[in-house]
Design an enzyme around this catalytic site. Structure first.
Site, PDB file in Angstrom:
ATOM      1  N   LYS A   1       0.820  -1.209   0.000  1.00  0.00           N
ATOM      2  CA  LYS A   1       0.000   0.000   0.000  1.00  0.00           C
ATOM      3  C   LYS A   1       0.859   1.266   0.000  1.00  0.00           C
ATOM      4  O   LYS A   1       2.017   1.271   0.428  1.00  0.00           O
ATOM      5  CB  LYS A   1      -0.948  -0.002   1.204  1.00  0.00           C
ATOM      6  CG  LYS A   1      -2.004  -1.115   1.171  1.00  0.00           C
ATOM      7  CD  LYS A   1      -3.061  -0.902   0.121  1.00  0.00           C
ATOM      8  CE  LYS A   1      -4.060  -2.047   0.043  1.00  0.00           C
ATOM      9  NZ  LYS A   1      -4.905  -2.168   1.240  1.00  0.00           N
TER      10      LYS A   1
ATOM     11  N   ARG B   1      -3.844 -10.328   4.554  1.00  0.00           N
ATOM     12  CA  ARG B   1      -4.056 -10.386   3.103  1.00  0.00           C
ATOM     13  C   ARG B   1      -2.824  -9.812   2.406  1.00  0.00           C
ATOM     14  O   ARG B   1      -2.437  -8.674   2.660  1.00  0.00           O
ATOM     15  CB  ARG B   1      -5.302  -9.592   2.726  1.00  0.00           C
ATOM     16  CG  ARG B   1      -5.666  -9.630   1.245  1.00  0.00           C
ATOM     17  CD  ARG B   1      -6.942  -8.823   0.998  1.00  0.00           C
ATOM     18  NE  ARG B   1      -7.392  -8.908  -0.390  1.00  0.00           N
ATOM     19  CZ  ARG B   1      -6.992  -8.109  -1.369  1.00  0.00           C
ATOM     20  NH1 ARG B   1      -6.090  -7.146  -1.108  1.00  0.00           N
ATOM     21  NH2 ARG B   1      -7.454  -8.243  -2.591  1.00  0.00           N
TER      22      ARG B   1
END
Length: 286
Positions: A231, A265
């Protein structure tokens, strides 16, 4: 190879009715591997859109020890630029590959905000619904999940980031609304997983605050999934492109695990699983 519907297609939740409980009972957090059959996902867009490539990727993740394969056919990238996809377009990406991936035997979650897509995937044997809008975008989602009796991942999201808000308060209010929707629809509470939605509708600072204060969501008494993989907040600390963020991803995920996350995840299954196992082994020696 391409899959086609047949009487042999497994029923919804074919990985077993207690798939979530089984995963959560393990001492190390479960690892969910990302499989994007999309052209525009922020990190690996286009790499696995071809059915053969998607199947190779799924097999590779299984060899690496993945616990859940999370397949998505519409980019829900947490930054601007994702192209909306129609139901027909999303189905066109899923149909050639989904049943073959389910047949590999590892629980599959379907990453979609559309109830029609989730219904199709569950009927093909997917075991978990993963809704990036936390049951709040498609009114048909909660009744569908309740009717199918499958676990659901409820993720926090916002249409845009607002650096002025108290992001933790916003997330708590969002989850409270989602859980009320779930209760009204009849979704069993032990089927729900909360996801703070790292990067979604949040500034880099807010994403890090969410990770640092993850324990505050223990108030809901539900398992937490964290997906910090590659991210952008990582680049705000250490400038890097998505595929250069493995170390930052692992750092974030280890902190999340220390703060109680039970599912991680990730795009990088083997490396993440190794890090989680080593951390758990070290902590067990205290």
């Amino acid at each position: 190879m391409n899959a086609s519907p047949s009487p042999s297609v497994p029923p919804a939740g074919s990985a077993g009715p207690d798939v979530l409980r089984t995963l959560l009972e393990r001492p190390v957090p479960a690892v969910m591997g990302v499989l994007n059959v999309t052209p525009d996902s922020f990190s690996d867009g286009g790499e696995f859109i071809a059915p053969d490539q998607a199947l190779v990727r799924a097999r590779s993740m299984i060899a690496d020890g993945v616990d859940i394969i999370d397949i998505g056919a519409e980019s829900t990238r947490p930054y601007k630029g994702a192209q909306p996809v129609t139901v027909q377009g999303e189905l066109a990406r899923l149909k050639p590959v989904l049943a073959d991936i389910v047949a590999l035997g590892v629980p599959v979650s379907i990453d979609s905000m559309k109830a029609e897509i989730v219904a199709f995937a569950l009927d093909q044997g997917a075991a978990i619904a993963n809704d990036v809008w936390g049951l709040q975008r498609d009114a048909a989602m909660a009744p569908l999940v309740a009717a199918k009796g499958v676990p659901v991942i409820v993720m926090h999201n916002r249409d845009s980031a607002d650096p002025a808000i108290d992001i933790i308060a916003d997330m708590k209010a969002f989850f409270a609304r989602s859980l009320e929707i779930a209760a009204q629809a009849g979704i069993a509470r032990d089927k729900i997983v909360l996801d703070p939605g790292i990067g979604f509708g949040k500034t880099a600072e807010q994403s890090m605050i969410a990770l640092a204060r993850l324990r505050e969501f223990d108030m809901f008494g539900l398992p937490i999934l964290v997906g910090a993989s590659r991210k952008r907040f990582i680049a705000s600390v250490s400038p890097s492109e998505p595929k250069e963020r493995l170390a930052g991803s692992i750092a974030a995920h280890l902190i999340a695990a220390q703060r109680g996350a039970r599912i991680i995840r990730t795009h990088d299954v083997a490396e993440t699983l190794q890090a989680l196992r080593v951390a758990n082994a070290i902590e067990s020696k205290q």
